[in-house]
Design a protein around this motif. Structure first.
Motif, mmCIF file in Angstrom:
data_model
loop_
_atom_site.group_PDB
_atom_site.id
_atom_site.type_symbol
_atom_site.label_atom_id
_atom_site.label_comp_id
_atom_site.label_asym_id
_atom_site.label_seq_id
_atom_site.Cartn_x
_atom_site.Cartn_y
_atom_site.Cartn_z
ATOM 1 N N ILE A 67 0.839 -1.209 0.000
ATOM 2 C CA ILE A 67 0.000 0.000 0.000
ATOM 3 C C ILE A 67 0.871 1.255 0.000
ATOM 4 O O ILE A 67 1.625 1.511 0.949
ATOM 5 N N PHE A 68 0.798 2.011 -1.086
ATOM 6 C CA PHE A 68 1.499 3.294 -1.149
ATOM 7 C C PHE A 68 0.639 4.349 -0.440
ATOM 8 O O PHE A 68 -0.529 4.529 -0.802
ATOM 9 N N LEU A 69 1.235 5.017 0.560
ATOM 10 C CA LEU A 69 0.545 6.130 1.227
ATOM 11 C C LEU A 69 0.943 7.380 0.459
ATOM 12 O O LEU A 69 1.972 7.996 0.728
ATOM 13 N N SER A 70 0.155 7.739 -0.517
ATOM 14 C CA SER A 70 0.570 8.750 -1.490
ATOM 15 C C SER A 70 -0.261 10.022 -1.367
ATOM 16 O O SER A 70 -0.668 10.606 -2.364
ATOM 17 N N VAL A 71 -0.535 10.385 -0.105
ATOM 18 C CA VAL A 71 -1.242 11.637 0.168
ATOM 19 C C VAL A 71 -0.267 12.602 0.853
ATOM 20 O O VAL A 71 0.806 12.194 1.301
ATOM 21 N N LYS A 72 -0.660 13.855 0.943
ATOM 22 C CA LYS A 72 0.187 14.853 1.616
ATOM 23 C C LYS A 72 0.326 14.487 3.104
ATOM 24 O O LYS A 72 -0.591 13.876 3.681
ATOM 25 N N PRO A 73 1.441 14.887 3.737
ATOM 26 C CA PRO A 73 1.671 14.502 5.139
ATOM 27 C C PRO A 73 0.525 14.889 6.080
ATOM 28 O O PRO A 73 0.216 14.154 7.011
ATOM 29 N N ASP A 74 -0.138 16.034 5.823
ATOM 30 C CA ASP A 74 -1.203 16.448 6.758
ATOM 31 C C ASP A 74 -2.460 15.592 6.642
ATOM 32 O O ASP A 74 -3.375 15.709 7.459
ATOM 33 N N ILE A 75 -2.502 14.713 5.636
ATOM 34 C CA ILE A 75 -3.668 13.821 5.481
ATOM 35 C C ILE A 75 -3.433 12.490 6.215
ATOM 36 O O ILE A 75 -4.367 11.735 6.472
ATOM 37 N N TYR A 76 -2.162 12.198 6.577
ATOM 38 C CA TYR A 76 -1.865 10.937 7.282
ATOM 39 C C TYR A 76 -2.743 10.734 8.528
ATOM 40 O O TYR A 76 -3.263 9.642 8.739
ATOM 41 N N PRO A 77 -2.917 11.796 9.381
ATOM 42 C CA PRO A 77 -3.730 11.580 10.585
ATOM 43 C C PRO A 77 -5.182 11.193 10.287
ATOM 44 O O PRO A 77 -5.890 10.698 11.147
ATOM 45 N N LYS A 78 -5.621 11.444 9.048
ATOM 46 C CA LYS A 78 -6.982 11.062 8.685
ATOM 47 C C LYS A 78 -6.989 9.631 8.122
ATOM 48 O O LYS A 78 -7.835 8.808 8.471
ATOM 49 N N VAL A 79 -6.002 9.346 7.278
ATOM 50 C CA VAL A 79 -5.984 8.073 6.552
ATOM 51 C C VAL A 79 -5.547 6.905 7.445
ATOM 52 O O VAL A 79 -6.184 5.839 7.440
ATOM 53 N N LEU A 80 -4.479 7.094 8.205
ATOM 54 C CA LEU A 80 -3.888 5.950 8.930
ATOM 55 C C LEU A 80 -4.801 5.350 10.005
ATOM 56 O O LEU A 80 -4.937 4.126 10.068
ATOM 57 N N PRO A 81 -5.468 6.176 10.836
ATOM 58 C CA PRO A 81 -6.379 5.547 11.811
ATOM 59 C C PRO A 81 -7.490 4.740 11.125
ATOM 60 O O PRO A 81 -7.915 3.706 11.628
ATOM 61 N N ALA A 82 -7.927 5.191 9.961
ATOM 62 C CA ALA A 82 -9.016 4.496 9.261
ATOM 63 C C ALA A 82 -8.583 3.137 8.712
ATOM 64 O O ALA A 82 -9.337 2.165 8.749
ATOM 65 N N ILE A 83 -7.343 3.055 8.209
ATOM 66 C CA ILE A 83 -6.906 1.775 7.605
ATOM 67 C C ILE A 83 -6.246 0.853 8.643
ATOM 68 O O ILE A 83 -6.056 -0.329 8.391
ATOM 69 N N GLN A 84 -5.907 1.417 9.801
ATOM 70 C CA GLN A 84 -5.144 0.681 10.827
ATOM 71 C C GLN A 84 -5.668 -0.737 11.115
ATOM 72 O O GLN A 84 -4.889 -1.690 11.167
ATOM 73 N N PRO A 85 -6.990 -0.950 11.238
ATOM 74 C CA PRO A 85 -7.461 -2.300 11.580
ATOM 75 C C PRO A 85 -7.157 -3.352 10.507
ATOM 76 O O PRO A 85 -7.189 -4.551 10.797
ATOM 77 N N TYR A 86 -6.893 -2.914 9.294
ATOM 78 C CA TYR A 86 -6.704 -3.869 8.181
ATOM 79 C C TYR A 86 -5.235 -4.139 7.871
ATOM 80 O O TYR A 86 -4.903 -4.921 6.987
ATOM 81 N N ILE A 87 -4.334 -3.459 8.581
ATOM 82 C CA ILE A 87 -2.899 -3.627 8.290
ATOM 83 C C ILE A 87 -2.341 -4.730 9.198
ATOM 84 O O ILE A 87 -2.021 -4.484 10.356
ATOM 85 N N ASN A 88 -2.242 -5.934 8.627
ATOM 86 C CA ASN A 88 -1.675 -7.041 9.413
ATOM 87 C C ASN A 88 -0.151 -7.070 9.255
ATOM 88 O O ASN A 88 0.426 -6.192 8.596
ATOM 89 N N ASP A 89 0.492 -8.081 9.834
ATOM 90 C CA ASP A 89 1.960 -8.104 9.853
ATOM 91 C C ASP A 89 2.576 -8.415 8.488
ATOM 92 O O ASP A 89 3.784 -8.280 8.306
ATOM 93 N N GLU A 90 1.750 -8.874 7.545
ATOM 94 C CA GLU A 90 2.270 -9.220 6.219
ATOM 95 C C GLU A 90 2.239 -8.041 5.255
ATOM 96 O O GLU A 90 2.994 -7.984 4.294
#
Ligand code: NAP
Length: 269
Positions: A67-90
């Motif tokens: 998964i490329f996180l290809s948004v501006k840095p100020d959007i990370y606090p919005k995007v990362l908490p939302a996808i966090q439950p789906y990011i497993n160790d693989e």
């Protein structure tokens, strides 16, 4: 490589990476998934490269392996908490945001994840980019090989320690502006000498590309390369003498030092 590759944010960087991937790996568009804030921009990219456009970042995080996180840095606090439950160790996260450290991304997760941080420069748009890459300790040799293979489609990839990224940003991120200034100045001089402007840009830019290739492909050190073109009592040494008298090297070094200082000040804010 049958991994599903996702891009959160369908802006300039995503477009460039997808264009490189599609050009180098036949049929890879079927493995590419994108999302974007405004639907229209996502649709444009979907139609251009025949990739899959998804409705949400959560769907993308569930489906994709890389998964490329290809948004501006100020959007990370919005995007990362939302996808966090789906990011497993693989799953492999590739963070593109300038100035965002690996530990800044890790803080959104309860356990350390596989994160690669990259710093591409503007030349990736012509597949001649310089891409620095650094990794979290969870990254395996295989993850690294896969990421390198993908990114090599848009330029030269180099693995560095994260502390080096400010120097990387100065020498490959900021410097295209300095080099453009140098090309413009050389072209202005050629115009002064009677050359049509378009031709002057062509000569100056191609000479720069050729000199870079000599250094990289023939492994010639810049010093001996300068000596090769500088015949005794000739025209080139006259030019070098002026550049040295005016402090050309120290001006360039001071400019890069100013960039470095500013980057560090911005990171502290
Ligand atoms: N451009 C470069 O040369 C370069 C070089 C090095 C690093 N970077 C880094 O790369 C990242 C992307 O840069 P870029 O130039 O590609 O920026 P960009 O063209 O502005 O693209 C960012 C995209 O993210 C989309 N977006 C915003 N919020 C979103 C959300 N919540 N979910 C999904 N998509 C969302 C935006 O959509 P809308 O337009 O609809 O809002 C936009 O299309 C940045 O972090 C930047 O620091 C860029």
């Amino acid at each position: 490589m049958n991994k599903k590759i996702g891009f959160i944010g369908a802006g300039n960087v995503t477009k460039t990476v997808i264009s490189g991937l599609v050009e180098h790996f036949e049929g890879i568009n079927q493995q590419i998934y994108i999302t974007n804030r405004s639907r229209m921009k996502g649709e444009e990219l979907r139609d251009l490269y025949k990739v899959h456009l998804l409705d949400s970042n959560e769907d993308l995080a569930q489906i994709c392996d890389i998964i490329f996180l290809s948004v501006k840095p100020d959007i990370y606090p919005k995007v990362l908490p939302a996808i966090q439950p789906y990011i497993n160790d693989e799953k492999l996260l590739i963070s593109v945001a300038a100035g965002t450290q690996i530990e800044d991304v890790q803080q959104y997760f309860n356990e350390p994840k596989k994160i690669i941080r990259i710093m591409p420069n503007i030349a990736v748009t012509v597949s001649e980019g310089m891409i620095a890459m650094c990794c979290s300790p969870q990254i395996t040799r295989l993850d690294l090989d896969i990421a390198m293979a993908l990114l090599k489609s848009i330029g030269r990839v180099d693995l560095v320690d994260e502390y080096m990224l400010d120097a990387v940003t100065c020498v490959s991120g900021c410097s295209p502006a300095f080099i453009a200034l140098f090309i413009e100045a050389m072209a202005d001089a050629s115009v002064l000498q009677g050359m049509p402007r378009e031709k002057a840009y062509q000569y100056a830019a191609q000479t720069l590309i050729g000199t870079g290739k000599l250094i990289l492909e023939k492994n010639i050190h810049p010093g001996p390369l300068k000596d090769l073109v500088t015949s005794p009592g000739g025209a080139t040494i006259e030019g070098i003498y002026v550049l040295e008298r005016k402090g050309f090297r120290s001006i360039v070094m001071e400019a890069m030092e100013a960039c470095d200082k500013k980057l560090k000040a911005m990171a502290r804010k």
